[in-house]
Write a protein that holds these residues in place. Structure first.
Motif, PDB file in Angstrom:
ATOM      1  N   ARG A  80      -7.873  -7.753  12.344  1.00  0.00           N
ATOM      2  CA  ARG A  80      -8.492  -8.856  12.289  1.00  0.00           C
ATOM      3  C   ARG A  80      -8.726  -9.808  11.096  1.00  0.00           C
ATOM      4  NH1 ARG A  80     -14.148  -7.982  15.220  1.00  0.00           N
ATOM      5  NH2 ARG A  80     -14.055 -10.251  15.339  1.00  0.00           N
ATOM      6  N   LYS A  81      -7.961  -9.431  10.170  1.00  0.00           N
ATOM      7  CA  LYS A  81      -7.892 -10.331   8.873  1.00  0.00           C
ATOM      8  C   LYS A  81      -7.194 -11.578   9.092  1.00  0.00           C
ATOM      9  CE  LYS A  81      -7.531  -6.084   6.059  1.00  0.00           C
ATOM     10  NZ  LYS A  81      -6.917  -5.174   5.185  1.00  0.00           N
ATOM     11  N   THR A  82      -7.911 -12.724   8.375  1.00  0.00           N
ATOM     12  CA  THR A  82      -7.369 -13.994   8.422  1.00  0.00           C
ATOM     13  C   THR A  82      -7.219 -14.464   6.857  1.00  0.00           C
ATOM     14  OG1 THR A  82      -8.024 -14.346  10.455  1.00  0.00           O
ATOM     15  CG2 THR A  82      -7.609 -16.303   9.079  1.00  0.00           C
ATOM     16  N   ILE A  83      -6.306 -15.017   6.514  1.00  0.00           N
ATOM     17  CA  ILE A  83      -6.312 -15.591   5.165  1.00  0.00           C
ATOM     18  C   ILE A  83      -6.102 -16.941   5.190  1.00  0.00           C
ATOM     19  CG2 ILE A  83      -4.597 -15.778   3.093  1.00  0.00           C
ATOM     20  CD1 ILE A  83      -3.913 -12.903   3.923  1.00  0.00           C
ATOM     21  N   VAL A  84      -6.870 -17.621   4.567  1.00  0.00           N
ATOM     22  CA  VAL A  84      -6.850 -19.179   4.359  1.00  0.00           C
ATOM     23  C   VAL A  84      -6.220 -19.481   3.164  1.00  0.00           C
ATOM     24  CG1 VAL A  84      -8.215 -21.296   4.609  1.00  0.00           C
ATOM     25  CG2 VAL A  84      -8.735 -18.963   5.875  1.00  0.00           C
ATOM     26  N   ILE A  85      -5.408 -20.366   2.977  1.00  0.00           N
ATOM     27  CA  ILE A  85      -4.885 -21.058   1.606  1.00  0.00           C
ATOM     28  C   ILE A  85      -5.194 -22.619   1.757  1.00  0.00           C
ATOM     29  CG2 ILE A  85      -2.848 -21.399   0.257  1.00  0.00           C
ATOM     30  CD1 ILE A  85      -1.653 -18.902   1.442  1.00  0.00           C
ATOM     31  N   CYS A  86      -6.020 -23.046   0.796  1.00  0.00           N
ATOM     32  CA  CYS A  86      -6.169 -24.389   0.635  1.00  0.00           C
ATOM     33  C   CYS A  86      -5.541 -25.004  -0.355  1.00  0.00           C
ATOM     34  CB  CYS A  86      -7.788 -24.421   0.206  1.00  0.00           C
ATOM     35  SG  CYS A  86      -8.987 -24.134   1.551  1.00  0.00           S
ATOM     36  N   GLN A  87      -4.579 -25.760   0.214  1.00  0.00           N
ATOM     37  CA  GLN A  87      -3.565 -26.725  -0.592  1.00  0.00           C
ATOM     38  C   GLN A  87      -4.159 -27.619  -1.421  1.00  0.00           C
ATOM     39  OE1 GLN A  87       0.127 -26.123  -0.564  1.00  0.00           O
ATOM     40  NE2 GLN A  87      -0.549 -27.404  -2.463  1.00  0.00           N
ATOM     41  N   GLU A  97       8.809 -32.643  -2.228  1.00  0.00           N
ATOM     42  CA  GLU A  97       8.419 -33.033  -0.734  1.00  0.00           C
ATOM     43  C   GLU A  97       7.798 -32.070  -0.137  1.00  0.00           C
ATOM     44  OE1 GLU A  97       8.631 -36.299   0.226  1.00  0.00           O
ATOM     45  OE2 GLU A  97       9.425 -36.476  -2.085  1.00  0.00           O
ATOM     46  N   SER A  98       7.840 -30.665  -0.545  1.00  0.00           N
ATOM     47  CA  SER A  98       7.345 -29.364   0.088  1.00  0.00           C
ATOM     48  C   SER A  98       6.254 -29.024  -0.428  1.00  0.00           C
ATOM     49  CB  SER A  98       8.449 -28.286   0.351  1.00  0.00           C
ATOM     50  OG  SER A  98       8.669 -27.825  -1.047  1.00  0.00           O
ATOM     51  N   LYS A  99       5.367 -28.130  -0.063  1.00  0.00           N
ATOM     52  CA  LYS A  99       4.111 -27.870  -0.743  1.00  0.00           C
ATOM     53  C   LYS A  99       4.118 -26.213  -0.686  1.00  0.00           C
ATOM     54  CE  LYS A  99       1.353 -29.177   3.332  1.00  0.00           C
ATOM     55  NZ  LYS A  99       2.683 -29.804   4.098  1.00  0.00           N
ATOM     56  N   LEU A 100       3.065 -25.584  -1.481  1.00  0.00           N
ATOM     57  CA  LEU A 100       2.901 -24.246  -1.364  1.00  0.00           C
ATOM     58  C   LEU A 100       3.094 -23.645  -0.080  1.00  0.00           C
ATOM     59  CD1 LEU A 100       1.967 -21.362  -2.757  1.00  0.00           C
ATOM     60  CD2 LEU A 100      -0.081 -22.190  -2.776  1.00  0.00           C
ATOM     61  N   VAL A 101       1.960 -24.032   0.757  1.00  0.00           N
ATOM     62  CA  VAL A 101       2.033 -23.315   2.228  1.00  0.00           C
ATOM     63  C   VAL A 101       3.101 -23.408   2.983  1.00  0.00           C
ATOM     64  CG1 VAL A 101      -0.667 -23.927   2.128  1.00  0.00           C
ATOM     65  CG2 VAL A 101       0.819 -25.404   3.018  1.00  0.00           C
ATOM     66  N   ASP A 102       4.145 -24.338   2.622  1.00  0.00           N
ATOM     67  CA  ASP A 102       5.310 -24.144   3.450  1.00  0.00           C
ATOM     68  C   ASP A 102       6.318 -23.106   2.909  1.00  0.00           C
ATOM     69  OD1 ASP A 102       4.609 -26.360   4.836  1.00  0.00           O
ATOM     70  OD2 ASP A 102       5.176 -27.745   3.138  1.00  0.00           O
ATOM     71  N   ILE A 103       6.090 -22.670   1.716  1.00  0.00           N
ATOM     72  CA  ILE A 103       7.198 -21.603   1.284  1.00  0.00           C
ATOM     73  C   ILE A 103       6.528 -20.305   1.184  1.00  0.00           C
ATOM     74  CG2 ILE A 103       8.282 -23.365  -0.131  1.00  0.00           C
ATOM     75  CD1 ILE A 103       7.006 -22.140  -2.670  1.00  0.00           C
ATOM     76  N   VAL A 104       5.344 -20.073   1.413  1.00  0.00           N
ATOM     77  CA  VAL A 104       4.527 -18.574   1.243  1.00  0.00           C
ATOM     78  C   VAL A 104       4.890 -17.793   2.669  1.00  0.00           C
ATOM     79  CG1 VAL A 104       2.599 -19.379   0.054  1.00  0.00           C
ATOM     80  CG2 VAL A 104       2.500 -19.366   2.657  1.00  0.00           C
ATOM     81  N   PHE A 119       1.549 -31.617  -5.656  1.00  0.00           N
ATOM     82  CA  PHE A 119       1.070 -30.506  -5.037  1.00  0.00           C
ATOM     83  C   PHE A 119       1.114 -29.462  -6.222  1.00  0.00           C
ATOM     84  CE2 PHE A 119       3.295 -31.995  -1.210  1.00  0.00           C
ATOM     85  CZ  PHE A 119       2.203 -32.239  -0.433  1.00  0.00           C
ATOM     86  N   PHE A 120      -0.177 -28.917  -6.457  1.00  0.00           N
ATOM     87  CA  PHE A 120      -0.174 -27.905  -7.519  1.00  0.00           C
ATOM     88  C   PHE A 120      -1.019 -26.607  -7.041  1.00  0.00           C
ATOM     89  CE2 PHE A 120      -4.128 -30.353  -7.698  1.00  0.00           C
ATOM     90  CZ  PHE A 120      -5.163 -29.546  -8.379  1.00  0.00           C
ATOM     91  N   GLY A 121      -0.223 -25.906  -6.105  1.00  0.00           N
ATOM     92  CA  GLY A 121      -0.823 -24.720  -5.667  1.00  0.00           C
ATOM     93  C   GLY A 121      -1.965 -24.620  -4.823  1.00  0.00           C
ATOM     94  N   GLY A 122      -2.657 -23.486  -4.680  1.00  0.00           N
ATOM     95  CA  GLY A 122      -3.915 -23.470  -3.853  1.00  0.00           C
ATOM     96  C   GLY A 122      -4.744 -22.304  -4.051  1.00  0.00           C
TER      97      GLY A 122
END
Length: 221
Positions: free
Chosen positions: A127-134, A167-174, A140-143
């Protein structure tokens, strides 16, 4: 002479049988001890509208089980910072709330950032959920990463990485996996930018990753 040869054959046969048994046991032990990898996938919870938190400007709000997550910022009054903000803790942040809107958790403010947008990841095993705030200014500079488990939230740490494509951001490549009681955040990019926006260190991605063991969040180069 015949007895001796027969005895040697029996000894050789027993050795082969013993070696086979040892190999089978080793294979079984390897199978039993091999860590199971749990894969996380990205999803979007139900959005919420019409919420009001006194003094808080809501950018995004979501229902997550029995809790709510929202991002935004406490509005200054007459251009001045007002509580709960301080000079060292202000700007966009995350709030984690009960269903009755009581605040359970408030992340540290991110100052003058233009963007603080939550993305959600979960798996099919627990039931774990991970939230990454971009995070972003004009770039973009991480999260920031958070772990939600058993209706509680915990700050994991800052991911100070971006891909080389502006043009892409961190959450698109994790890519997020869990193995051997560790949450592993790796990156689907050949080249990475470390400390984006400050040092912009361009490096080849040789299995670079962050590992979280429940207490420490380490960057493995």
């Amino acid at each position: 002479m015949i007895l001796t040869i027969h005895a040697c054959k029996e000894s050789s046969s027993e050795k082969k049988s013993s070696d086979k048994l040892v190999n089978e046991k080793a294979q079984n032990i390897g199978t039993l001890t091999k860590p199971v990898s749990i894969e996380y996938y990205r999803f979007k919870p139900d959005s919420l509208a019409g919420l009001e938190i006194k003094g808080f400007q809501i950018d995004q709000a979501y229902q997550l089980g029995d809790q709510k997550i929202m991002t935004g910022y406490y509005q200054p009054v007459d251009g001045k910072i007002v509580p709960p903000d301080t000079e060292k803790d202000n700007g966009r942040r995350m709030l984690f709330l009960k269903n009755n809107n009581d605040i359970l958790f408030k992340s540290t403010g991110t100052g003058d950032t233009y963007l603080y947008e939550p993305y959600f990841f979960k798996n099919k095993e627990n039931r774990k959920t991970i939230v990454i705030c971009q995070l972003a200014f004009e770039y973009f500079f991480g999260g920031e990463a958070f772990l939600i488990q058993d209706d509680a939230i915990k700050y994991m740490g800052n991911i100070d990485v971006e891909g080389e494509d502006p043009e892409s951001k961190l959450v698109d490549i994790v890519s997020i996996n869990e193995s051997d009681n560790k949450i592993i955040i790796s990156f689907n990019a050949k080249t990475l930018i470390l400390e984006p926006g400050s040092k912009d260190i361009r490096v080849k991605n040789k299995n670079m990753r962050y590992e979280y063991d429940g207490s420490s969040f380490r960057f493995i180069k």
